[in-house]
Design an enzyme around this catalytic site. Sequence first.
Site, short mmCIF file in Angstrom:
data_model
loop_
_atom_site.label_atom_id
_atom_site.label_comp_id
_atom_site.label_asym_id
_atom_site.label_seq_id
_atom_site.Cartn_x
_atom_site.Cartn_y
_atom_site.Cartn_z
CD GLN A 132 45.92 63.18 22.04
OE1 GLN A 132 46.81 62.36 21.91
NE2 GLN A 132 45.08 63.44 21.05
CD GLU B 148 48.24 64.68 16.83
OE1 GLU B 148 48.24 64.72 18.06
OE2 GLU B 148 49.26 64.46 16.15
CG ASP C 185 46.86 66.84 20.43
OD1 ASP C 185 47.19 68.04 20.37
OD2 ASP C 185 45.77 66.42 20.01
N GLY D 21 66.67 55.26 8.80
CA GLY D 21 68.09 55.24 9.18
C GLY D 21 68.96 54.64 8.11
N GLY D 22 70.15 54.22 8.51
CA GLY D 22 71.13 53.72 7.54
C GLY D 22 70.98 52.25 7.21
N1 CAO Z 1 36.21 78.96 33.71
C1 CAO Z 1 35.89 79.96 32.87
N2 CAO Z 1 36.28 80.00 31.59
C2 CAO Z 1 37.02 78.98 31.14
C3 CAO Z 1 37.41 77.89 31.95
C4 CAO Z 1 36.97 77.91 33.30
N3 CAO Z 1 37.28 76.94 34.16
N4 CAO Z 1 38.14 77.04 31.21
C5 CAO Z 1 38.21 77.55 29.97
N5 CAO Z 1 37.54 78.74 29.91
C6 CAO Z 1 37.38 79.63 28.78
C7 CAO Z 1 38.68 80.23 28.32
O1 CAO Z 1 39.07 81.29 29.18
C8 CAO Z 1 38.30 80.69 26.92
O2 CAO Z 1 37.58 81.92 27.02
P1 CAO Z 1 37.89 83.22 26.10
O3 CAO Z 1 37.94 82.73 24.69
O4 CAO Z 1 36.74 84.11 26.40
O5 CAO Z 1 39.19 83.77 26.53
C9 CAO Z 1 37.28 79.65 26.49
O6 CAO Z 1 36.96 78.91 27.67
C10 CAO Z 1 37.72 78.67 25.43
O7 CAO Z 1 39.07 78.25 25.61
P2 CAO Z 1 39.91 77.81 24.33
O8 CAO Z 1 39.87 78.93 23.34
O9 CAO Z 1 41.25 77.34 24.76
O10 CAO Z 1 39.07 76.55 23.82
P3 CAO Z 1 38.59 76.16 22.36
O11 CAO Z 1 37.75 74.97 22.56
O12 CAO Z 1 37.95 77.30 21.65
O13 CAO Z 1 39.94 75.77 21.58
C11 CAO Z 1 41.96 74.52 21.24
C12 CAO Z 1 40.52 74.53 21.77
C13 CAO Z 1 42.60 73.21 21.62
C14 CAO Z 1 41.96 74.68 19.72
C15 CAO Z 1 42.75 75.69 21.87
O14 CAO Z 1 42.62 75.62 23.27
C16 CAO Z 1 44.22 75.72 21.51
O15 CAO Z 1 44.61 76.09 20.41
N6 CAO Z 1 45.10 75.34 22.46
C17 CAO Z 1 46.53 75.39 22.28
C18 CAO Z 1 47.02 74.29 21.40
C19 CAO Z 1 46.63 72.92 21.89
O16 CAO Z 1 46.88 72.53 23.01
N7 CAO Z 1 46.05 72.16 20.99
C20 CAO Z 1 45.86 70.75 21.23
C21 CAO Z 1 44.54 70.42 21.66
S1 CAO Z 1 44.33 68.69 21.55
O17 CAO Z 1 44.06 68.40 19.94
#
Ligand code: CAO
Length: 416
Positions: A17, A139, A168, A247-248
């Site tokens: 998001q 979030e 988000d 607020g106030g």
């Molecule tokens: N091709 C190949 N690999 C890909 C890719 C693509 N097109 N797109 C994503 N990947 C891979 C990433 O490189 C990552 O691999 P490694 O762990 O081996 O480095 C893997 O997919 C997973 O990516 P991620 O760790 O970002 O995803 P997740 O689902 O495990 O975590 C989230 C999701 C949101 C918790 C995390 O991305 C995060 O903390 N983001 C920052 C904060 C944020 O934006 N949070 C809000 C999200 S909305 O609630």
Amino acid sequence: MSKALDHIKILDFTHVQSGPTCTQLLAWMGADVIKVERPGVGDATRKQLVDMEGADSLYFTMLNHNKRSLTLNSKTEGGKEVLERLVKTCDVLVENFAPGALDRMGFSWERIQELNPRMIMASVKGFGPGPYEDCKVYENVAQCAGGAASTTGFRDGLPLVTGAQIGDSGTGLHLAFGICSALIHREKTGRGQRVLAPMQDGVLNLCRVKLRDQQRLKAGPLKEYSQYGEGVAFGEATPRAGNDSGGGQPGRILKCKGWETDPDAYTYFITQAAVWEKICDVIGKPEWKEHPDYATPPLRLPHLNEIFGAIEDWTMTKTKYEVMEICNPLDIPVGPILSMKELAEEPSLRATGTIVECEHPERGPYLSVGCPVKLSDNEVVVERSPLLGEHSEEILGEVLGYDAEEIASLKESGAV
Ligand code: CAO
């Protein structure tokens, strides 16, 4: 009509998001947003909270309007090469991977600068540098860590998260502001820069008034908080203040006619000092205008419960819309509690393009929220979200210059 950002290309490596909110705003301002997604998988939200089997979810479709989708496995040789070309071609890379993911892919900030010194690299992370910088964040974690939860809810209840996605979507807004600033700065310097929007920081920014109150506590009780009038002592930190105004001008949510059966039959009522006399007349308490307990704002603060009790006796005799109709001409600030159903059906929001109906090839018609910011020379036509990989060939060919044979070979290798 040209658009504000129609000369800007965005390499959109965002998911879920926060990041998609940011790139959707940039797309609405005219940027060419190329959403990069893993082949066969795509943004996880495509298949989350599914309401229609086989179709992209509303979660995805409502956050990815006006974008093009390119599938790409950035961990393959061919995928890395495509990504390099994208970095060289685009103006901004936006990402919200978990900390370190882009480095592990081989695209550190240093490498990106080597490839394209004009590139702006914009990231959402849960936390900025510090003890939690390596954490994954969603979030509600951000709402809790950014001060929103500890200041939301009622004093005698649990901390609460809010329905507004301030962690988000709020951080996505902050990031978009950072990107536009970096783009303007690049016009002067010719160089890109890093833009970081940590979710904790974004939430705290939106809770600024609560940090204000934290400091005011040193000077004594917060007199505009209901607990002051109730004689409840303040602790060391800004407390939860229910529906008290931040607020106030004291305000509360009050029952309206029908509240017994309608969960949204309420109004927000603000006792703005400038219209106190009109409020007294409307609620049938003209004697309060000169009363020693009610005549001035400081006198009223210890009596807010009685005051809002009397106002509620009046609002309960009216619908929330009648309260609005009576108070608005008198400049008394009130607002009905509108449900999502009411908002979805509101004609004026449809007319301004804030609520839009889109047509999707898998879903048919669905409602979305259009661009909430209006620029006179940037009319936003909300286009449906792309299907997974819908524009892969178009982007590889037209944007990156691959020929048909090269595209076929990239596909065969599983890179796109
Ligand atoms: N091709 C190949 N690999 C890909 C890719 C693509 N097109 N797109 C994503 N990947 C891979 C990433 O490189 C990552 O691999 P490694 O762990 O081996 O480095 C893997 O997919 C997973 O990516 P991620 O760790 O970002 O995803 P997740 O689902 O495990 O975590 C989230 C999701 C949101 C918790 C995390 O991305 C995060 O903390 N983001 C920052 C904060 C944020 O934006 N949070 C809000 C999200 S909305 O609630």
